[in-house]
Design a protein around this motif. Structure first.
Motif, PDB file in Angstrom:
ATOM      1  N   ASN A  35       0.820  -1.215   0.000  1.00  0.00           N
ATOM      2  CA  ASN A  35       0.000   0.000   0.000  1.00  0.00           C
ATOM      3  C   ASN A  35       0.852   1.261   0.000  1.00  0.00           C
ATOM      4  O   ASN A  35       0.492   2.251  -0.639  1.00  0.00           O
ATOM      5  CB  ASN A  35      -0.958   0.018   1.194  1.00  0.00           C
ATOM      6  N   GLN A  36       1.959   1.245   0.714  1.00  0.00           N
ATOM      7  CA  GLN A  36       2.852   2.405   0.724  1.00  0.00           C
ATOM      8  C   GLN A  36       3.416   2.672  -0.668  1.00  0.00           C
ATOM      9  O   GLN A  36       3.483   3.819  -1.116  1.00  0.00           O
ATOM     10  CB  GLN A  36       3.991   2.195   1.716  1.00  0.00           C
ATOM     11  N   ASP A  37       3.836   1.611  -1.354  1.00  0.00           N
ATOM     12  CA  ASP A  37       4.378   1.771  -2.705  1.00  0.00           C
ATOM     13  C   ASP A  37       3.315   2.305  -3.661  1.00  0.00           C
ATOM     14  O   ASP A  37       3.610   3.132  -4.535  1.00  0.00           O
ATOM     15  CB  ASP A  37       4.939   0.449  -3.224  1.00  0.00           C
ATOM     16  N   ILE A  38       2.071   1.859  -3.486  1.00  0.00           N
ATOM     17  CA  ILE A  38       0.973   2.347  -4.321  1.00  0.00           C
ATOM     18  C   ILE A  38       0.733   3.830  -4.050  1.00  0.00           C
ATOM     19  O   ILE A  38       0.634   4.632  -4.980  1.00  0.00           O
ATOM     20  CB  ILE A  38      -0.308   1.525  -4.071  1.00  0.00           C
ATOM     21  N   ARG A  39       0.651   4.208  -2.780  1.00  0.00           N
ATOM     22  CA  ARG A  39       0.430   5.615  -2.423  1.00  0.00           C
ATOM     23  C   ARG A  39       1.545   6.516  -2.939  1.00  0.00           C
ATOM     24  O   ARG A  39       1.304   7.636  -3.371  1.00  0.00           O
ATOM     25  CB  ARG A  39       0.317   5.780  -0.902  1.00  0.00           C
ATOM     26  N   ALA A  57      -4.875 -15.256  -4.149  1.00  0.00           N
ATOM     27  CA  ALA A  57      -4.155 -16.456  -4.569  1.00  0.00           C
ATOM     28  C   ALA A  57      -2.755 -16.128  -5.074  1.00  0.00           C
ATOM     29  O   ALA A  57      -1.872 -16.971  -5.069  1.00  0.00           O
ATOM     30  CB  ALA A  57      -4.943 -17.176  -5.657  1.00  0.00           C
ATOM     31  N   GLY A  58      -2.545 -14.888  -5.503  1.00  0.00           N
ATOM     32  CA  GLY A  58      -1.249 -14.468  -6.011  1.00  0.00           C
ATOM     33  C   GLY A  58      -1.241 -12.972  -6.228  1.00  0.00           C
ATOM     34  O   GLY A  58      -2.283 -12.324  -6.165  1.00  0.00           O
ATOM     35  N   PHE A  59      -0.049 -12.440  -6.473  1.00  0.00           N
ATOM     36  CA  PHE A  59       0.056 -11.008  -6.753  1.00  0.00           C
ATOM     37  C   PHE A  59       1.322 -10.717  -7.544  1.00  0.00           C
ATOM     38  O   PHE A  59       2.229 -11.536  -7.608  1.00  0.00           O
ATOM     39  CB  PHE A  59       0.041 -10.182  -5.448  1.00  0.00           C
ATOM     40  N   TYR A  60       1.349  -9.535  -8.138  1.00  0.00           N
ATOM     41  CA  TYR A  60       2.570  -9.021  -8.760  1.00  0.00           C
ATOM     42  C   TYR A  60       2.553  -7.508  -8.687  1.00  0.00           C
ATOM     43  O   TYR A  60       1.501  -6.886  -8.519  1.00  0.00           O
ATOM     44  CB  TYR A  60       2.734  -9.511 -10.201  1.00  0.00           C
ATOM     45  N   THR A  61       3.742  -6.923  -8.794  1.00  0.00           N
ATOM     46  CA  THR A  61       3.856  -5.469  -8.873  1.00  0.00           C
ATOM     47  C   THR A  61       4.428  -5.097 -10.227  1.00  0.00           C
ATOM     48  O   THR A  61       5.196  -5.866 -10.830  1.00  0.00           O
ATOM     49  CB  THR A  61       4.749  -4.888  -7.758  1.00  0.00           C
ATOM     50  N   LEU A  62       4.055  -3.924 -10.695  1.00  0.00           N
ATOM     51  CA  LEU A  62       4.480  -3.453 -11.996  1.00  0.00           C
ATOM     52  C   LEU A  62       4.829  -1.975 -11.881  1.00  0.00           C
ATOM     53  O   LEU A  62       4.103  -1.216 -11.239  1.00  0.00           O
ATOM     54  CB  LEU A  62       3.334  -3.648 -12.993  1.00  0.00           C
ATOM     55  N   ALA A  63       5.943  -1.582 -12.482  1.00  0.00           N
ATOM     56  CA  ALA A  63       6.387  -0.188 -12.441  1.00  0.00           C
ATOM     57  C   ALA A  63       7.074   0.167 -13.748  1.00  0.00           C
ATOM     58  O   ALA A  63       7.646  -0.695 -14.419  1.00  0.00           O
ATOM     59  CB  ALA A  63       7.345   0.038 -11.277  1.00  0.00           C
ATOM     60  N   ALA A  64       7.034   1.437 -14.073  1.00  0.00           N
ATOM     61  CA  ALA A  64       7.758   1.935 -15.239  1.00  0.00           C
ATOM     62  C   ALA A  64       9.247   1.964 -14.910  1.00  0.00           C
ATOM     63  O   ALA A  64       9.634   2.215 -13.771  1.00  0.00           O
ATOM     64  CB  ALA A  64       7.280   3.338 -15.603  1.00  0.00           C
ATOM     65  N   SER A  65      10.059   1.706 -15.908  1.00  0.00           N
ATOM     66  CA  SER A  65      11.501   1.690 -15.694  1.00  0.00           C
ATOM     67  C   SER A  65      12.190   1.952 -17.031  1.00  0.00           C
ATOM     68  O   SER A  65      11.532   2.096 -18.058  1.00  0.00           O
ATOM     69  CB  SER A  65      11.927   0.329 -15.127  1.00  0.00           C
ATOM     70  N   GLY A  66      13.476   1.979 -16.982  1.00  0.00           N
ATOM     71  CA  GLY A  66      14.269   2.109 -18.190  1.00  0.00           C
ATOM     72  C   GLY A  66      15.547   1.308 -18.034  1.00  0.00           C
ATOM     73  O   GLY A  66      16.002   1.078 -16.907  1.00  0.00           O
ATOM     74  N   VAL A  67      16.096   0.856 -19.131  1.00  0.00           N
ATOM     75  CA  VAL A  67      17.360   0.129 -19.104  1.00  0.00           C
ATOM     76  C   VAL A  67      18.282   0.710 -20.171  1.00  0.00           C
ATOM     77  O   VAL A  67      17.812   1.163 -21.221  1.00  0.00           O
ATOM     78  CB  VAL A  67      17.177  -1.396 -19.314  1.00  0.00           C
ATOM     79  N   PRO A  68      19.583   0.706 -19.920  1.00  0.00           N
ATOM     80  CA  PRO A  68      20.515   1.203 -20.934  1.00  0.00           C
ATOM     81  C   PRO A  68      20.438   0.366 -22.213  1.00  0.00           C
ATOM     82  O   PRO A  68      20.423  -0.866 -22.159  1.00  0.00           O
ATOM     83  CB  PRO A  68      21.885   1.044 -20.279  1.00  0.00           C
ATOM     84  N   LEU A  69      20.375   1.036 -23.333  1.00  0.00           N
ATOM     85  CA  LEU A  69      20.319   0.354 -24.619  1.00  0.00           C
ATOM     86  C   LEU A  69      21.504  -0.594 -24.785  1.00  0.00           C
ATOM     87  O   LEU A  69      21.365  -1.697 -25.304  1.00  0.00           O
ATOM     88  CB  LEU A  69      20.298   1.375 -25.762  1.00  0.00           C
ATOM     89  N   THR A  70      22.654  -0.193 -24.280  1.00  0.00           N
ATOM     90  CA  THR A  70      23.861  -1.000 -24.445  1.00  0.00           C
ATOM     91  C   THR A  70      23.825  -2.298 -23.640  1.00  0.00           C
ATOM     92  O   THR A  70      24.601  -3.204 -23.905  1.00  0.00           O
ATOM     93  CB  THR A  70      25.112  -0.199 -24.031  1.00  0.00           C
ATOM     94  N   ASP A  71      22.917  -2.409 -22.667  1.00  0.00           N
ATOM     95  CA  ASP A  71      22.788  -3.636 -21.877  1.00  0.00           C
ATOM     96  C   ASP A  71      21.930  -4.701 -22.550  1.00  0.00           C
ATOM     97  O   ASP A  71      21.957  -5.863 -22.158  1.00  0.00           O
ATOM     98  CB  ASP A  71      22.172  -3.343 -20.505  1.00  0.00           C
ATOM     99  N   LEU A  72      21.160  -4.309 -23.546  1.00  0.00           N
ATOM    100  CA  LEU A  72      20.208  -5.236 -24.158  1.00  0.00           C
ATOM    101  C   LEU A  72      20.906  -6.256 -25.052  1.00  0.00           C
ATOM    102  O   LEU A  72      21.901  -5.941 -25.702  1.00  0.00           O
ATOM    103  CB  LEU A  72      19.184  -4.479 -24.997  1.00  0.00           C
ATOM    104  N   PRO A  73      20.339  -7.458 -25.119  1.00  0.00           N
ATOM    105  CA  PRO A  73      20.841  -8.435 -26.096  1.00  0.00           C
ATOM    106  C   PRO A  73      20.674  -7.852 -27.507  1.00  0.00           C
ATOM    107  O   PRO A  73      19.709  -7.128 -27.783  1.00  0.00           O
ATOM    108  CB  PRO A  73      19.932  -9.648 -25.910  1.00  0.00           C
TER     109      PRO A  73
END
Length: 167
Positions: A35-39, A57-73
């Motif tokens: 709840n704190q993360d949501i708020r 029965a289950g849960f997950y969290t989802l957030a916006a993020s970014g990754v360096p282009l140079t790290d990608l396969p």
């Protein structure tokens, strides 16, 4: 026939204290921190509710993020613009209550996260996760994720991997 689970945003009416996935850091997260993360708007938390009992029965969290282009396969970065970083959706936590293990609910939650990322008005091209242990890494690899970057157990999968379209 109705589906045995429905996925919805975590709300005040959900009984989080009964949830037990068997991973020491995940149970208290759902009970006390989510709840704190949501708020604070640092993540959204979605719960799978058993239709017949109303139990989480289950849960997950989802957030916006970014990754360096140079790290990608290379296979993922080839057709991307040459920006320093690229937008992704990060699955921070994903867990299934022990009573519901073996019902493929983890995979269903993962598909739900991908669907929400695809349908979001905020553009992201992949899902990223930091697997907590070998078992979690094996789960994500089974679902098409691959290791990338320099951090241990950091995994990525393009949203093109999933077989649905934005609506």
């Amino acid at each position: 026939m109705t589906a045995p689970f429905r996925v919805e945003i975590l709300g005040q009416g959900h009984d989080r204290n009964a949830f037990s996935c068997g991973v020491a850091v995940l149970d208290p997260y759902l009970a006390r921190q989510a709840n704190q993360d949501i708020r604070r708007r640092v993540s959204a938390c979605y719960v799978a509710i058993e239709a017949s009992s109303g139990r989480i029965a289950g849960f997950y969290t989802l957030a916006a993020s970014g990754v360096p282009l140079t790290d990608l396969p290379e296979a993922l970065s080839t057709r991307l613009p040459r920006y320093p970083s690229v937008p992704v959706a990060r699955i921070g936590r994903l867990a299934v209550d022990q009573a519901f293990h073996g019902q493929k609910l983890g995979g269903a939650l993962l598909a739900d996260a991908a669907m929400r990322a695809v349908r979001s008005e905020v553009a992201v091209f992949a899902l990223v996760v930091d697997a907590k242990d070998d078992s979690a890494e094996a789960f994500y690899r089974h679902h098409g994720f691959e290791v990338f970057g320099s951090q241990v157990r950091q995994l990525i999968v393009s949203l093109k991997h999933f077989a649905f379209e934005a609506k």
